[in-house]
Design an enzyme around this catalytic site. Structure first.
Site, PDB file in Angstrom:
ATOM      1  N   PHE A   1       5.132  -3.518 -11.187  1.00 11.70           N
ATOM      2  CA  PHE A   1       6.128  -2.543 -10.899  1.00 11.70           C
ATOM      3  C   PHE A   1       7.504  -2.833 -11.286  1.00 11.70           C
ATOM      4  O   PHE A   1       8.099  -3.946 -11.123  1.00 11.70           O
ATOM      5  CB  PHE A   1       5.965  -2.456  -9.376  1.00 11.70           C
TER       6      PHE A   1
ATOM      7  N   PHE B   1       3.758  -6.576  -3.441  1.00 11.82           N
ATOM      8  CA  PHE B   1       3.024  -6.406  -2.275  1.00 11.82           C
ATOM      9  C   PHE B   1       1.983  -7.458  -2.704  1.00 11.82           C
ATOM     10  O   PHE B   1       1.252  -8.177  -1.747  1.00 11.82           O
ATOM     11  CB  PHE B   1       2.689  -5.189  -1.849  1.00 11.82           C
ATOM     12  N   GLU B   2       1.340  -7.600  -4.061  1.00 12.91           N
ATOM     13  CA  GLU B   2       0.154  -8.206  -4.292  1.00 12.91           C
ATOM     14  C   GLU B   2       0.533  -9.635  -4.734  1.00 12.91           C
ATOM     15  O   GLU B   2      -0.470 -10.425  -5.018  1.00 12.91           O
ATOM     16  CB  GLU B   2      -0.566  -7.527  -5.242  1.00 12.91           C
TER      17      GLU B   2
ATOM     18  N   VAL C   1      12.079  -5.235  -6.325  1.00 15.38           N
ATOM     19  CA  VAL C   1      11.772  -4.230  -5.399  1.00 15.38           C
ATOM     20  C   VAL C   1      13.067  -3.422  -5.436  1.00 15.38           C
ATOM     21  O   VAL C   1      14.225  -4.020  -5.246  1.00 15.38           O
ATOM     22  CB  VAL C   1      11.459  -4.907  -4.149  1.00 15.38           C
ATOM     23  N   ILE C   2      13.204  -2.194  -5.783  1.00 14.54           N
ATOM     24  CA  ILE C   2      14.344  -1.161  -5.901  1.00 14.54           C
ATOM     25  C   ILE C   2      14.463  -0.328  -4.831  1.00 14.54           C
ATOM     26  O   ILE C   2      13.444   0.475  -4.625  1.00 14.54           O
ATOM     27  CB  ILE C   2      14.354  -0.676  -7.364  1.00 14.54           C
TER      28      ILE C   2
ATOM     29  N   THR D   1      11.732   3.667  -3.188  1.00 14.09           N
ATOM     30  CA  THR D   1      10.817   3.705  -2.111  1.00 14.09           C
ATOM     31  C   THR D   1      11.396   3.687  -0.819  1.00 14.09           C
ATOM     32  O   THR D   1      12.439   3.281  -0.438  1.00 14.09           O
ATOM     33  CB  THR D   1      10.150   2.473  -2.175  1.00 14.09           C
TER      34      THR D   1
ATOM     35  N   HIS E   1       9.603   2.525   1.531  1.00  8.89           N
ATOM     36  CA  HIS E   1       9.004   1.271   2.137  1.00  8.89           C
ATOM     37  C   HIS E   1       9.552   0.076   1.435  1.00  8.89           C
ATOM     38  O   HIS E   1       8.991  -0.841   1.508  1.00  8.89           O
ATOM     39  CB  HIS E   1       7.568   1.547   2.260  1.00  8.89           C
TER      40      HIS E   1
ATOM     41  N   PHE F   1      10.592 -18.292  -4.730  1.00  7.61           N
ATOM     42  CA  PHE F   1      10.511 -16.799  -4.609  1.00  7.61           C
ATOM     43  C   PHE F   1      11.684 -16.384  -5.682  1.00  7.61           C
ATOM     44  O   PHE F   1      12.819 -16.282  -5.544  1.00  7.61           O
ATOM     45  CB  PHE F   1      11.020 -16.483  -3.228  1.00  7.61           C
TER      46      PHE F   1
ATOM     47  N   ARG G   1      20.393  -8.845 -12.416  1.00  7.71           N
ATOM     48  CA  ARG G   1      19.850 -10.141 -11.862  1.00  7.71           C
ATOM     49  C   ARG G   1      18.802 -10.689 -12.848  1.00  7.71           C
ATOM     50  O   ARG G   1      17.909 -11.529 -12.356  1.00  7.71           O
ATOM     51  CB  ARG G   1      19.431 -10.004 -10.664  1.00  7.71           C
TER      52      ARG G   1
END
Ligand code: INI
Length: 165
Positions: free
Chosen positions: A22, A57-58, A81-82, A86, A88, A113, A127
């Site tokens: 993603f 998520f995976e 993750v943006i 989303t 969520h 991480f 980033r």
């Protein structure tokens, strides 16, 4: 005082890299930054295994599999993750962080991480090799340091000499 620190020497170390597809325009750059830093610190390309997963998520389940059965010293987790994309955002980002943290606890294999959380694509790109550095490279360095530190912590301490001798 006995102070233990990890060294940034990846010679002979094996790494798994789990990457979320993603927003892969960004996560590909995180991967490149991570691989570049590992190789520049002594890791061999042949000692890196890369697993692409659908999204952040995976990441944890693939990281756990690699940690348990992948014959690696550490797992480096990369994703993007943006918030703008989303509703969520918090759930995906939170689950990724919680899940990667759980890999440490369950396996004893360090899992670093490198999941970028950003408000928009521009911020995420900054980033991933832009003016805010490369979080993939940062996560790779953290993994090298932790493998080295854990090895130092596992080494038996020399016996204390008694006062009489
Ligand atoms: N996954 C990401 O890694 N980043 C995102 O920004 C994102 N958004 O925007 O939804 C995202 N969603 C997919 C998620 O990680 C899972 O792959 C999906 O829910 C299927 O389980």
């Amino acid at each position: 005082m006995d102070v233990k620190t990890g060294q940034l020497d990846a010679t002979g170390m094996r790494f798994g890299l789990v990457v979320g597809r993603f927003n892969d325009i960004v996560s590909q750059r995180l991967l490149e930054g991570a691989v570049d830093i590992l190789v520049r610190h002594g890791a061999r390309d042949a000692d890196l295994v890369v697993a692409w997963v659908p999204g952040s998520f995976e990441i944890p389940i693939a990281a756990k599999e690699l940690a348990e059965h992948g014959n690696v010293d550490a797992v480096i987790c990369l994703g993007v993750v943006i918030r703008g994309e989303t509703t969520h955002y918090d759930l995906v980002a939170g689950e990724a962080a919680r899940g990667v943290g759980a890999v440490h606890a369950a396996t004893g294999v360090p899992a670093s991480f490198g999941v970028v959380t950003a408000e928009n694509l521009q911020q995420a790109l900054e980033r991933a090799g832009g003016k805010a550095g490369n979080k993939g490279a940062d996560a790779a360095l953290a993994a090298v340091e932790m493998v080295s530190l854990l090895r130092a912590l596992r080494r038996p301490r020399p016996a204390r000499r008694s006062a009489a001798s």
